[in-house]
Motif scaffolding. Sequence first.
Motif, PDB file in Angstrom:
ATOM      1  N   UNK A   1      44.715  50.970  33.390  1.00 33.64           N
ATOM      2  CA  UNK A   1      45.473  50.096  32.484  1.00 33.64           C
ATOM      3  C   UNK A   1      46.948  50.107  32.859  1.00 33.64           C
ATOM      4  N   UNK A   2      47.493  51.293  33.099  1.00 34.26           N
ATOM      5  CA  UNK A   2      48.911  51.401  33.460  1.00 34.26           C
ATOM      6  C   UNK A   2      49.194  50.722  34.794  1.00 34.26           C
ATOM      7  N   UNK A   3      48.286  50.879  35.734  1.00 31.49           N
ATOM      8  CA  UNK A   3      48.495  50.303  37.061  1.00 31.49           C
ATOM      9  C   UNK A   3      48.433  48.774  37.026  1.00 31.49           C
ATOM     10  N   UNK A   4      47.583  48.238  36.157  1.00 28.98           N
ATOM     11  CA  UNK A   4      47.400  46.787  36.121  1.00 28.98           C
ATOM     12  C   UNK A   4      48.460  46.067  35.294  1.00 28.98           C
ATOM     13  N   UNK A   5      49.418  46.796  34.770  1.00 27.81           N
ATOM     14  CA  UNK A   5      50.549  46.134  34.124  1.00 27.81           C
ATOM     15  C   UNK A   5      51.442  45.418  35.132  1.00 27.81           C
ATOM     16  N   UNK A   6      51.268  45.748  36.414  1.00 27.24           N
ATOM     17  CA  UNK A   6      52.047  45.106  37.468  1.00 27.24           C
ATOM     18  C   UNK A   6      51.267  43.898  37.983  1.00 27.24           C
ATOM     19  N   UNK A   7      51.873  42.709  37.952  1.00 20.49           N
ATOM     20  CA  UNK A   7      51.139  41.481  38.298  1.00 20.49           C
ATOM     21  C   UNK A   7      50.428  41.533  39.640  1.00 20.49           C
ATOM     22  N   UNK A   8      51.081  42.048  40.651  1.00 19.38           N
ATOM     23  CA  UNK A   8      50.447  42.069  41.972  1.00 19.38           C
ATOM     24  C   UNK A   8      49.149  42.867  41.933  1.00 19.38           C
ATOM     25  N   UNK A   9      49.166  43.994  41.231  1.00 22.79           N
ATOM     26  CA  UNK A   9      47.955  44.815  41.122  1.00 22.79           C
ATOM     27  C   UNK A   9      46.873  44.097  40.328  1.00 22.79           C
ATOM     28  N   UNK A  10      47.277  43.507  39.193  1.00 22.76           N
ATOM     29  CA  UNK A  10      46.281  42.867  38.335  1.00 22.76           C
ATOM     30  C   UNK A  10      45.608  41.692  39.010  1.00 22.76           C
ATOM     31  N   UNK A  11      46.373  40.784  39.594  1.00 21.94           N
ATOM     32  CA  UNK A  11      45.771  39.600  40.191  1.00 21.94           C
ATOM     33  C   UNK A  11      44.828  39.977  41.341  1.00 21.94           C
ATOM     34  N   UNK A  12      45.203  40.981  42.105  1.00 20.45           N
ATOM     35  CA  UNK A  12      44.334  41.418  43.203  1.00 20.45           C
ATOM     36  C   UNK A  12      43.049  42.024  42.650  1.00 20.45           C
ATOM     37  N   UNK A  13      43.177  42.949  41.704  1.00 21.49           N
ATOM     38  CA  UNK A  13      41.999  43.641  41.188  1.00 21.49           C
ATOM     39  C   UNK A  13      41.117  42.717  40.358  1.00 21.49           C
ATOM     40  N   UNK A  14      41.721  41.823  39.603  1.00 22.63           N
ATOM     41  CA  UNK A  14      40.927  40.884  38.816  1.00 22.63           C
ATOM     42  C   UNK A  14      40.107  39.991  39.732  1.00 22.63           C
ATOM     43  N   UNK A  15      40.737  39.476  40.777  1.00 22.72           N
ATOM     44  CA  UNK A  15      40.015  38.627  41.716  1.00 22.72           C
ATOM     45  C   UNK A  15      38.866  39.355  42.379  1.00 22.72           C
ATOM     46  N   UNK A  16      39.126  40.582  42.798  1.00 19.98           N
ATOM     47  CA  UNK A  16      38.058  41.361  43.441  1.00 19.98           C
ATOM     48  C   UNK A  16      36.908  41.629  42.474  1.00 19.98           C
ATOM     49  N   UNK A  17      37.249  41.936  41.224  1.00 21.14           N
ATOM     50  CA  UNK A  17      36.205  42.209  40.239  1.00 21.14           C
ATOM     51  C   UNK A  17      35.444  40.949  39.850  1.00 21.14           C
ATOM     52  N   UNK A  18      36.114  39.790  39.856  1.00 20.31           N
ATOM     53  CA  UNK A  18      35.406  38.544  39.593  1.00 20.31           C
ATOM     54  C   UNK A  18      34.383  38.244  40.683  1.00 20.31           C
ATOM     55  N   UNK A  19      34.725  38.549  41.921  1.00 22.93           N
ATOM     56  CA  UNK A  19      33.765  38.382  43.017  1.00 22.93           C
ATOM     57  C   UNK A  19      32.591  39.334  42.823  1.00 22.93           C
ATOM     58  N   UNK A  20      32.891  40.585  42.443  1.00 22.75           N
ATOM     59  CA  UNK A  20      31.819  41.555  42.192  1.00 22.75           C
ATOM     60  C   UNK A  20      30.903  41.084  41.073  1.00 22.75           C
ATOM     61  N   UNK A  21      31.502  40.601  39.988  1.00 21.96           N
ATOM     62  CA  UNK A  21      30.704  40.107  38.873  1.00 21.96           C
ATOM     63  C   UNK A  21      29.898  38.880  39.289  1.00 21.96           C
ATOM     64  N   UNK A  22      30.499  38.017  40.082  1.00 21.99           N
ATOM     65  CA  UNK A  22      29.822  36.807  40.525  1.00 21.99           C
ATOM     66  C   UNK A  22      28.639  37.051  41.441  1.00 21.99           C
ATOM     67  N   UNK A  23      28.485  38.297  41.909  1.00 22.57           N
ATOM     68  CA  UNK A  23      27.362  38.665  42.775  1.00 22.57           C
ATOM     69  C   UNK A  23      26.176  39.235  42.003  1.00 22.57           C
ATOM     70  N   UNK A  24      26.311  39.396  40.683  1.00 25.70           N
ATOM     71  CA  UNK A  24      25.252  40.051  39.917  1.00 25.70           C
ATOM     72  C   UNK A  24      23.962  39.234  39.952  1.00 25.70           C
TER      73      UNK A  24
END
Length: 336
Positions: free
Chosen positions: A292-315
């Motif tokens: 949560x603390x790490x994702x307060x930074x936009x660069x971290x959040x947008x990267x991790x959110x995108x990666x997790x959306x791809x992971x979710x999209x593979x279910x």
Amino acid sequence: MKSEFSLLLLLSIIVFGAITVTNAGGGAPGGGGLRPNFYRFTRCPQAEMLVKALTISKVRSDPTLAPKLLRVHYHDCFVKGCDASILLDTVGTNQSEKDARPNQTLGGFEAIDNIKAQVEKACPGIVSCADILALAARDAVSFPFGRNLWEVPTGRRDSRVSLISDVNGNLPSPFSDFPTLQQLFAKKNLNVNDLVALSGAHTIGVAHCGAFSRRLFNFTGKGDMDPSLDATYAGTLKQQCPNPANPATTVGMDPQSSRSFDTHYFTILNQKKGLFQSDAALLTNADSAAIVNRLQFPRNFFFEFGRSMVNMGNIEVLTGTAGEIRKNCRVINPLA
């Protein structure tokens, strides 16, 4: 608006019309899993650009559409995989996923219907409803940024089955504690990083009062308030959602920032202003709290959110010759 839409459609077809088509067969190519630019080698090479143009046109006229499409995509993927089963209507006594209580507040179905109809006119029988939903969710959220926030591998096919009984126990609940959330995500091959990043979708959109009113008025069954919720924020919520909750009343999930896809959600979590019990739960585990603390930074959040959306999209996706390509996202194709 009609002329703008026509221009977008025309530009999409012109831009992609010159792409060499390497698969002239009647449907999407067979073979393995998802891959980038799947439709480039079909009879609908313009598919992704066409979905983008149509989605952007709709979001321009209705900014509330982005969180709606994102939520439908979530609810689709967590139940039997990203197969567009959430889009099927109930037929007779066979209730579909749409009728399950957590899905009754979903919206954006008409937008998907319209996008699908336009895509079918351009290239019938090629593009799945599951891919349209995945692409539209990405395009709707990305629109304000002028670029794709994540790439969507495509090649999904559509399920012929949608059962209300499959929903229970598969969708993350706003009332869940951390162990419950972690276990559910693990069942979908998603880790704690995915859990926290995907929870960041709560930075846009609204929630119905019933999804959190227990935290305000009867948290332990004794007429008390959830102590993990900021008292001032709770007072504001009580004014917006008096007890008993009006099922039609909604509030922004991210106070002061519910229409902007940003990192504000992670800031308010640390201020004890997460709307749901499941939001507050992210701070009860050391690993997730650190994320949560790490994702307060936009660069971290947008990267991790995108990666997790791809992971979710593979279910549990259907690919190759599994499932079908629906002509209408609400009903399965008639058997030949």
